[in-house]
Every structure is written in C-alpha cells, then in structure tokens.
Scaffold this motif. Sequence first.
Motif, PDB file in Angstrom:
ATOM      1  N   PHE A 182      40.257  54.185  53.736  1.00 10.38           N
ATOM      2  CA  PHE A 182      39.366  54.144  52.482  1.00 10.38           C
ATOM      3  C   PHE A 182      39.762  52.768  52.007  1.00 10.38           C
ATOM      4  N   THR A 183      39.114  51.883  51.552  1.00 10.36           N
ATOM      5  CA  THR A 183      39.147  50.189  50.901  1.00 10.36           C
ATOM      6  C   THR A 183      37.996  50.309  50.014  1.00 10.36           C
ATOM      7  N   PRO A 184      38.760  49.898  48.833  1.00 10.66           N
ATOM      8  CA  PRO A 184      37.745  50.348  47.387  1.00 10.66           C
ATOM      9  C   PRO A 184      37.148  48.428  47.688  1.00 10.66           C
ATOM     10  N   SER A 185      35.941  48.540  46.644  1.00 11.10           N
ATOM     11  CA  SER A 185      35.619  47.090  46.104  1.00 11.10           C
ATOM     12  C   SER A 185      36.922  46.473  45.271  1.00 11.10           C
ATOM     13  N   ARG A 186      36.276  45.490  45.522  1.00 13.61           N
ATOM     14  CA  ARG A 186      37.152  44.069  44.952  1.00 13.61           C
ATOM     15  C   ARG A 186      36.296  43.954  43.377  1.00 13.61           C
ATOM     16  N   TYR A 187      37.034  44.074  42.195  1.00 12.19           N
ATOM     17  CA  TYR A 187      36.576  44.005  40.616  1.00 12.19           C
ATOM     18  C   TYR A 187      37.786  43.226  39.777  1.00 12.19           C
ATOM     19  N   SER A 188      37.481  42.811  39.040  1.00 11.37           N
ATOM     20  CA  SER A 188      38.335  42.651  37.441  1.00 11.37           C
ATOM     21  C   SER A 188      38.399  42.700  37.012  1.00 11.37           C
TER      22      SER A 188
ATOM     23  N   MET B  90      34.799  43.654  34.445  1.00 14.86           N
ATOM     24  CA  MET B  90      34.295  45.103  33.262  1.00 14.86           C
ATOM     25  C   MET B  90      34.081  45.059  32.055  1.00 14.86           C
ATOM     26  N   VAL B  91      35.075  45.002  31.857  1.00 16.13           N
ATOM     27  CA  VAL B  91      35.900  44.782  30.526  1.00 16.13           C
ATOM     28  C   VAL B  91      35.385  43.283  29.097  1.00 16.13           C
ATOM     29  N   GLN B  92      34.292  43.400  28.632  1.00 14.05           N
ATOM     30  CA  GLN B  92      33.636  42.827  28.267  1.00 14.05           C
ATOM     31  C   GLN B  92      33.722  42.910  26.615  1.00 14.05           C
ATOM     32  N   PRO B  93      33.991  41.621  26.036  1.00 13.13           N
ATOM     33  CA  PRO B  93      33.955  42.127  24.457  1.00 13.13           C
ATOM     34  C   PRO B  93      32.660  43.076  23.939  1.00 13.13           C
ATOM     35  N   SER B  94      32.181  42.682  24.074  1.00 16.94           N
ATOM     36  CA  SER B  94      30.791  43.630  23.209  1.00 16.94           C
ATOM     37  C   SER B  94      30.878  45.496  23.643  1.00 16.94           C
ATOM     38  N   LEU B  95      32.011  45.529  24.849  1.00 13.92           N
ATOM     39  CA  LEU B  95      32.763  46.681  24.891  1.00 13.92           C
ATOM     40  C   LEU B  95      33.335  47.385  24.022  1.00 13.92           C
TER      41      LEU B  95
END
Length: 552
Positions: free
Chosen positions: A254-260, A268-273
Amino acid sequence: MSGAGAALLLLVASAAGAKDAGEPGASEGETPSDAGTGSRPAQVGISSEVDGGLVESDGGAGTSAPGAPVLAIEEFEPAGAASTPPQAVESFEAPPSQARVQVFGSARAQLGVDTRLESAPTDELRENVFDLRGRARLGADVKLSSALRLLLEGRALWRGTAERALRRAKASFEPTLGDAFVDIYAEKVDLRVGHQIVAFGANAAFAPSDSLNPRDLREGLLAEPEDGKLPALALRALGEIGRVQWTAAYFPFFTPSRYSVFGQDEAMVQPSLGAAIPARFHESIEDGLQPHLLETERPKAFPYLGDLGLRAVVPTGKVKLGGSWVWMYEKVPQVRLDPELSALLSQQAKKGEVDSALALSVQNRLAAGEELFTGIYARQHILSIEASALLGSAQLDLDLAYSPRQTFFDASLEPLRKASYTWVFGVSQAADSPLIYSLTYLGLAVPDVGARELLILLEPTTAEGAPRTAWLHLLVGEVGYRLFDDKLELSLRGAFEPIQRSFALAPRVSYKGLERTALWLGAELYEGGAYSPMGYFDRNDQIAAGAAMELW
C-alpha cells in the motif's frame, strides 16, 4: 478522491497520456556473403558452391560416330590436392544483440509569490507568501535484448516556503524512487515488474478507474501533468486473446497519496473549515509529520491482500470499447473523531470560551487510554466501461463508472460511505498542430444523501434539509498556441463548476528558444464560495515563474 484533497486533484491540468510500456527491438537480420573458390571445368561433373550449397550441373558432352573409339577424358587434379583437405565453407551468424543504454535527466524550478494577503499575521492558519519548488530526475533506460528492458529512475523534490516578511521560513527535501522496473516481452504476454504507473480508462487524466496509483495532491494548475500521479510497486501483465487486449495489475504494498493537512496553502484544513490544529509544531518538522497525522492504521503489506485491477479493450473499427474492474484501498484515510473531541476542537477554532467540563472529560478519557480518533483506509470497488475514437484530428473518450461504496466527508469532516456514479467525456487534439486543446466534462452523482448530511466541496450549504442525490458538474480544459517555429507558446488552463459558480484559471507564457531549456511566466487564480471546489483553495492565488532543463 473524496474530501478536501479531491478538488485539487480535479484541478490538475488535463490529459497527459500514460506512457507506452515500450516495444521490443526488431531482431537483426543475417546477411550472408559469398566465398569464391577457383575451379577448372575439365571434369564431366562440375561442382559450383553458392552460399554453401552444392548444385550439380550437366557437363554437356557430345556424341561420337558408331564404332569410333571413345576418348576417356583424364581427370585433372591440382597439384597438392591429395595432401590438402578441402576447405570448409565459412558459416555466417548474426552477432549477439548489443545492450542499448539511454541516460535521461531533467531539472525544473518554480517560484510563486502570493498576490493577495488574506490572512492576518495573528491567524492560526496563516498563508504562505513565497513558495519555491525544485524538481529533478535522473535515470537510465537499458534495452538488454529484444525481450528484456530495464528502466531505473530517481526523483527529488525540494520545497521552501515562507509567510509574509519571511516569517516561519521552512524547507523540505523528498528523494523518491521514480519509474524503476523490468520489462519481459514473451510470445503471448508482456510483463512489467517494479515501480511503475498503471493506466486504466479512456481519459488520461480523469478516468474513474485510473485509481491504482497514488496522487500528489499538493500540486496546482501550473504543475506538469506527470507530477500528479506517483509510481508504486506493482506487477502488470499485457496480452491478447483474439481481438481482446487485456491488462492485469497487482499492487502488493500500500502507498497512500501525498497531501498536506495544514501548514501549506493547498492543505486539506483551510480557515473556512473552522477546524483547529490540536498542536503547533515547529516549522522545521511539521511538513515531515504530515503523511501520518490523519492515520492510525495502514493496510497490511504482502502476503495480505493488495490492490487489484483487470481491464479489457476490444478495437471495433475506429472505436475502442472496453471495461475494467478495480478493487483497491482508497489512498486518503477515513478519519473519525469522537463527538466530544470534535466539539472541543470546534470551540478552540472559534476562539471562544471553551467548556471546562468538556475539556476535562476529553482529558480524562485520553488519560484512560480511550481511542478518540481513528484514521483507516477503506476498500473500494470500481466497475467501469470506456470508449475512445478518432474523429478527424480529434480524439474522443468516454468513461462511465459505478462504485458501491466510496468515502465522502460532511461539513464536520465525518466520513460518509455512499454509492457513486461517475461519467467523464473528453475531446482533445490528436494531430500535430500549432493549436493544442483539450476539454473534459466530469459528472458525479451520489444518491441517498440524508437530510442532515452535506457533502463538503460537492454541495452548496443550501442543499441541506431534505433527502436527495448530490450532484457535481466540472469542466476542465486547456488551450494553447505555438508561435515562431514553436519557440513561443501561449496557453490557458481552467476549471469551472457551475452549481456554486466556482472557477480557477492559470494563464501561462512559455519560451523554448534556448537549447534544452524552457522559461515560463504564469499565474493561478481561484474563485468561489468558501465551500465550493475552487473557492475553498482561494489562498493559492499567485504569480509564478519557472525554468525547465533537459540534461540529456
């Protein structure tokens, strides 16, 4: 990909075709040469050597009168023939196939500067103003024979960012293995073993079945298409049964996607959330922690079940028809928060008064060893049919897919497992021309959404209140024109989502008049509502400049 990272993936500029697996080299032909030998035609039987073969020819002797004595022709034998054995005819064989090695490499750099300073210096999720990225790759393609090929590539990504006035400056370095595989070409099947990209579906960028490889969800509209799809260790087989061209793929690890998760403008977590970061990390380590922040468990590796994919394509005249089945782990974790922990984080994000009783309850439960947070990877089936055809100078492609369970997220980031229907229709330039274009329409339907559920980034906030089917319509396109013997290129990439009227644009000017080097200047603009697919990432507006160099 669902959730906050999905929109960024959908914005990656369209349609870079997957590279062909590579064909075996043609066998070398054998060229015979003639060995001339001298002879005297004094014999009744004359032997002539042609390419090592022995051919009898008639001597053509005349007839004499009846009763006339018959003259016996004495056989002539060259001097020394009795003691010299006849020379063997030389045989000619093709030399063994030589290995061919091609070394390749490239380097790219990009500097982006934010054009709108929307966050205050005291905000918890402050935006970056400067973003410098560098990419390099180096590899060798070795064709050992007509039946064996080896490719080995290393990649490196360097990134440095800083907030306004160069505060919280940080940098990270990611060396990775790129394409690294062995091709074995047999009579009935071609095998590829190693780190690779496996392409499914008709549309090169948005086919729903093309989900076996992880993605890099940190890239924007100005990125090169090949940067968004990451190689992974797999076994792939290609073959034909009659007119059916089949592909089978197996990913054992298994290899996950790369993200921040946070700390970058595309996170993924933006101020509007309205979500709070549970802890503040030093900038020198926060990017390195990102791959594991949302997960508490990963799928087990081989010999446990990995990702599987089967595809079959049948050419029918000018149209190719096909179908595929994919059974895989989703590449972004399914995150669940305990209701008390979620409520506490929400109070912290609003910077209001925190309920002391709630905080004490969460503290006591953590001290007792209760699990208040889980992040696991769910499995997903994808059934898809596809069609592609050439119509003049344009290529048309169509993908239709159904998944009985796919992970989406609501406004509180709670995962929702829903069935989904996806369709993708694309048209692109298929002939060499100064004009380059591609246009893709992506549609998504998610039935049985509850009255109190809201699929974040897919639906407007006004959709809540009644059971319904959630819809997403997205247009993604690119147009470019080359001038002055292809030395100058003007291009525009864009995406438009009509329900919430959000859009993104990326104009770019490229100069390719230098040997092995290209220079470019561009911009990115994201607009829309706070929870719309493009408006959610409106902090990514920037002006950027870059350079690319082919080393070999």
